[in-house]
Design a protein around this motif. Sequence first.
Motif, PDB file in Angstrom:
ATOM      1  N   LEU A 133      -1.251 -15.135  -0.431  1.00  0.00           N
ATOM      2  CA  LEU A 133      -1.858 -13.278  -0.109  1.00  0.00           C
ATOM      3  C   LEU A 133      -1.189 -13.152  -1.003  1.00  0.00           C
ATOM      4  O   LEU A 133      -2.361 -11.788  -1.037  1.00  0.00           O
ATOM      5  CB  LEU A 133      -0.798 -13.457   1.501  1.00  0.00           C
ATOM      6  CG  LEU A 133      -0.790 -14.321   2.574  1.00  0.00           C
ATOM      7  CD1 LEU A 133      -0.037 -14.434   3.444  1.00  0.00           C
ATOM      8  CD2 LEU A 133      -2.112 -14.722   3.137  1.00  0.00           C
ATOM      9  N   GLU A 134      -1.304 -13.195  -2.322  1.00  0.00           N
ATOM     10  CA  GLU A 134      -0.816 -12.316  -3.814  1.00  0.00           C
ATOM     11  C   GLU A 134      -2.191 -11.205  -3.973  1.00  0.00           C
ATOM     12  O   GLU A 134      -1.886 -10.272  -4.021  1.00  0.00           O
ATOM     13  CB  GLU A 134      -0.735 -12.641  -4.299  1.00  0.00           C
ATOM     14  CG  GLU A 134       1.000 -13.157  -4.283  1.00  0.00           C
ATOM     15  CD  GLU A 134       1.681 -14.315  -6.447  1.00  0.00           C
ATOM     16  OE1 GLU A 134       0.614 -14.084  -6.826  1.00  0.00           O
ATOM     17  OE2 GLU A 134       2.390 -14.513  -5.523  1.00  0.00           O
ATOM     18  N   PHE A 135      -3.348 -12.629  -3.236  1.00  0.00           N
ATOM     19  CA  PHE A 135      -4.522 -11.765  -4.340  1.00  0.00           C
ATOM     20  C   PHE A 135      -5.547 -11.263  -3.057  1.00  0.00           C
ATOM     21  O   PHE A 135      -5.728  -9.663  -3.370  1.00  0.00           O
ATOM     22  CB  PHE A 135      -5.635 -12.688  -4.031  1.00  0.00           C
ATOM     23  CG  PHE A 135      -5.852 -13.322  -5.189  1.00  0.00           C
ATOM     24  CD1 PHE A 135      -5.063 -13.356  -6.591  1.00  0.00           C
ATOM     25  CD2 PHE A 135      -5.536 -15.093  -5.215  1.00  0.00           C
ATOM     26  CE1 PHE A 135      -4.661 -13.895  -8.213  1.00  0.00           C
ATOM     27  CE2 PHE A 135      -5.286 -16.333  -6.100  1.00  0.00           C
ATOM     28  CZ  PHE A 135      -5.070 -16.003  -7.369  1.00  0.00           C
ATOM     29  N   VAL A 136      -5.278 -11.162  -2.162  1.00  0.00           N
ATOM     30  CA  VAL A 136      -5.747 -10.081  -1.183  1.00  0.00           C
ATOM     31  C   VAL A 136      -4.667  -8.844  -1.084  1.00  0.00           C
ATOM     32  O   VAL A 136      -4.832  -7.763  -1.088  1.00  0.00           O
ATOM     33  CB  VAL A 136      -5.455 -10.687   0.682  1.00  0.00           C
ATOM     34  CG1 VAL A 136      -5.833  -9.852   1.629  1.00  0.00           C
ATOM     35  CG2 VAL A 136      -6.581 -11.940   0.333  1.00  0.00           C
ATOM     36  N   ALA A 188      -0.601  -4.497  -8.693  1.00  0.00           N
ATOM     37  CA  ALA A 188       0.424  -6.245  -8.905  1.00  0.00           C
ATOM     38  C   ALA A 188       1.067  -6.655  -8.289  1.00  0.00           C
ATOM     39  O   ALA A 188       1.742  -7.439  -8.516  1.00  0.00           O
ATOM     40  CB  ALA A 188      -0.896  -6.175 -10.285  1.00  0.00           C
ATOM     41  N   LEU A 189       2.425  -5.604  -9.349  1.00  0.00           N
ATOM     42  CA  LEU A 189       3.608  -5.715  -8.578  1.00  0.00           C
ATOM     43  C   LEU A 189       3.915  -5.587  -7.849  1.00  0.00           C
ATOM     44  O   LEU A 189       4.508  -5.970  -8.140  1.00  0.00           O
ATOM     45  CB  LEU A 189       4.036  -4.945 -10.618  1.00  0.00           C
ATOM     46  CG  LEU A 189       4.024  -4.990 -11.893  1.00  0.00           C
ATOM     47  CD1 LEU A 189       4.520  -4.149 -12.832  1.00  0.00           C
ATOM     48  CD2 LEU A 189       3.792  -6.536 -12.170  1.00  0.00           C
ATOM     49  N   SER A 190       3.720  -4.286  -7.627  1.00  0.00           N
ATOM     50  CA  SER A 190       4.008  -3.868  -5.834  1.00  0.00           C
ATOM     51  C   SER A 190       3.205  -5.520  -5.367  1.00  0.00           C
ATOM     52  O   SER A 190       4.263  -5.844  -4.309  1.00  0.00           O
ATOM     53  CB  SER A 190       3.287  -3.048  -5.591  1.00  0.00           C
ATOM     54  OG  SER A 190       3.973  -1.639  -5.804  1.00  0.00           O
ATOM     55  N   THR A 232       0.946  -0.840  -0.162  1.00  0.00           N
ATOM     56  CA  THR A 232       0.069   0.240  -0.172  1.00  0.00           C
ATOM     57  C   THR A 232       0.439   1.373   0.023  1.00  0.00           C
ATOM     58  O   THR A 232       0.505   2.320  -0.658  1.00  0.00           O
ATOM     59  CB  THR A 232      -0.676   0.111   1.048  1.00  0.00           C
ATOM     60  OG1 THR A 232      -1.613  -1.158   1.612  1.00  0.00           O
ATOM     61  CG2 THR A 232      -2.031   1.320   1.510  1.00  0.00           C
ATOM     62  N   VAL A 233       1.729   1.444   0.745  1.00  0.00           N
ATOM     63  CA  VAL A 233       2.919   2.485   0.634  1.00  0.00           C
ATOM     64  C   VAL A 233       3.435   2.771  -0.373  1.00  0.00           C
ATOM     65  O   VAL A 233       3.802   3.552  -1.301  1.00  0.00           O
ATOM     66  CB  VAL A 233       3.913   2.442   2.317  1.00  0.00           C
ATOM     67  CG1 VAL A 233       5.539   3.261   1.428  1.00  0.00           C
ATOM     68  CG2 VAL A 233       3.779   1.881   3.318  1.00  0.00           C
ATOM     69  N   ILE A 234       4.004   1.820  -1.754  1.00  0.00           N
ATOM     70  CA  ILE A 234       4.637   1.550  -2.570  1.00  0.00           C
ATOM     71  C   ILE A 234       3.321   2.465  -4.001  1.00  0.00           C
ATOM     72  O   ILE A 234       4.043   3.106  -4.682  1.00  0.00           O
ATOM     73  CB  ILE A 234       4.551  -0.063  -3.583  1.00  0.00           C
ATOM     74  CG1 ILE A 234       5.699  -0.730  -1.676  1.00  0.00           C
ATOM     75  CG2 ILE A 234       5.284   0.626  -4.688  1.00  0.00           C
ATOM     76  CD1 ILE A 234       6.224  -1.483  -2.865  1.00  0.00           C
ATOM     77  N   VAL A 235       2.087   1.069  -3.564  1.00  0.00           N
ATOM     78  CA  VAL A 235       1.051   2.130  -4.592  1.00  0.00           C
ATOM     79  C   VAL A 235       0.787   3.957  -4.075  1.00  0.00           C
ATOM     80  O   VAL A 235       0.354   3.967  -5.068  1.00  0.00           O
ATOM     81  CB  VAL A 235      -0.235   1.427  -4.517  1.00  0.00           C
ATOM     82  CG1 VAL A 235      -1.645   1.529  -5.624  1.00  0.00           C
ATOM     83  CG2 VAL A 235       0.550  -0.166  -4.619  1.00  0.00           C
ATOM     84  N   THR A 236       0.358   4.513  -3.292  1.00  0.00           N
ATOM     85  CA  THR A 236      -0.074   5.239  -2.060  1.00  0.00           C
ATOM     86  C   THR A 236       1.601   6.445  -3.349  1.00  0.00           C
ATOM     87  O   THR A 236       1.121   7.674  -3.628  1.00  0.00           O
ATOM     88  CB  THR A 236       0.009   5.700  -1.072  1.00  0.00           C
ATOM     89  OG1 THR A 236      -1.063   5.155  -0.596  1.00  0.00           O
ATOM     90  CG2 THR A 236       0.227   6.894  -0.629  1.00  0.00           C
ATOM     91  N   LEU A 237       2.773   6.175  -3.166  1.00  0.00           N
ATOM     92  CA  LEU A 237       3.549   7.067  -3.460  1.00  0.00           C
ATOM     93  C   LEU A 237       3.439   6.775  -4.972  1.00  0.00           C
ATOM     94  O   LEU A 237       3.731   8.123  -5.354  1.00  0.00           O
ATOM     95  CB  LEU A 237       4.701   6.693  -3.190  1.00  0.00           C
ATOM     96  CG  LEU A 237       5.217   6.837  -1.577  1.00  0.00           C
ATOM     97  CD1 LEU A 237       6.565   5.870  -1.166  1.00  0.00           C
ATOM     98  CD2 LEU A 237       4.798   8.069  -0.901  1.00  0.00           C
ATOM     99  N   ALA A 238       3.351   5.830  -5.266  1.00  0.00           N
ATOM    100  CA  ALA A 238       3.498   6.030  -7.362  1.00  0.00           C
ATOM    101  C   ALA A 238       1.903   6.556  -7.175  1.00  0.00           C
ATOM    102  O   ALA A 238       2.298   7.945  -8.546  1.00  0.00           O
ATOM    103  CB  ALA A 238       3.127   4.700  -8.200  1.00  0.00           C
ATOM    104  N   SER A 293      -4.009  -3.291  -1.270  1.00  0.00           N
ATOM    105  CA  SER A 293      -2.868  -2.034  -1.874  1.00  0.00           C
ATOM    106  C   SER A 293      -3.711  -1.266  -3.292  1.00  0.00           C
ATOM    107  O   SER A 293      -3.211  -0.058  -3.281  1.00  0.00           O
ATOM    108  CB  SER A 293      -1.472  -2.440  -2.509  1.00  0.00           C
ATOM    109  OG  SER A 293      -1.742  -3.440  -3.309  1.00  0.00           O
ATOM    110  N   GLY A 294      -4.214  -1.767  -3.694  1.00  0.00           N
ATOM    111  CA  GLY A 294      -4.346  -1.139  -4.971  1.00  0.00           C
ATOM    112  C   GLY A 294      -6.447  -0.133  -4.650  1.00  0.00           C
ATOM    113  O   GLY A 294      -5.582   1.015  -5.332  1.00  0.00           O
TER     114      GLY A 294
END
Length: 235
Positions: A180-183, A164-166, A133-139, A188-189
């Motif tokens: 846990l990838e789906f959750v 998805a990539l993150s 979520t941090v990665i997606v938020t910053l991007a 995060s998305g």
Amino acid sequence: MNGRLFYAPITFLFMAVLALLAFLVASLLFVGALQTAFLRLGFAWHDALLLLLASLVGSSINIPFKEIRSEIPVTRTAYVRVFGVNYRIPIYETVYNSTTVALNVGGAMIPILVSAYLLMMFSHALAYAAAATVIVTLAVHRIARPVPGLGIVTPALLPPLIAALSSLAVIMIAGGPRELEFVTAYVSGTLGTLIGADILNLNRIQRLGAPVVSIGGAGTFDGVFLTGIIAVLLV
């Protein structure tokens, strides 16, 4: 001799039927994709259908919670006539604008509740989801753009692709379980897009001049809702 250069090989009625069938097929594929995403998250098919209908209905419901009053400087030109000569004088005025900030039920509230439910059901995914979520938020915050009179907009496909990539990267680097990838992708998305595009840009809203700014969007299946779904499908 007929001088027509163009002619319709099929009738208008037949074309209308084909268009209707194409629309129905596309709708079924769309609904099927949404149900597939929810099923991957562990929901039963009837729960997936209920969430789909609730998100569809809720997408047209906005709950206002704040009103922002802003001052917008405006310069206009006035003319003063003195001894037969016109002089142009700039006049500076301040226009007051009021913007209502609302929370969209289908595009924000329901995805937030689904994310919270998933994190309670899969508590061991919390660390992975937080990192992604941090990665997606910053991007997303980086690519989000304010549009005067409209609000904050982001490219449609970039947020779910980043989510998805993150998620895949975080799970792989941390050595977490693949289930846990789906959750992680959904949470995060959803939360990353909400925080990066909407929450972190609240201070820029008062300069946009929009009468209403909806967190999560006011249209059917807005970006936040679709970001979580597409991210799950991409994983």
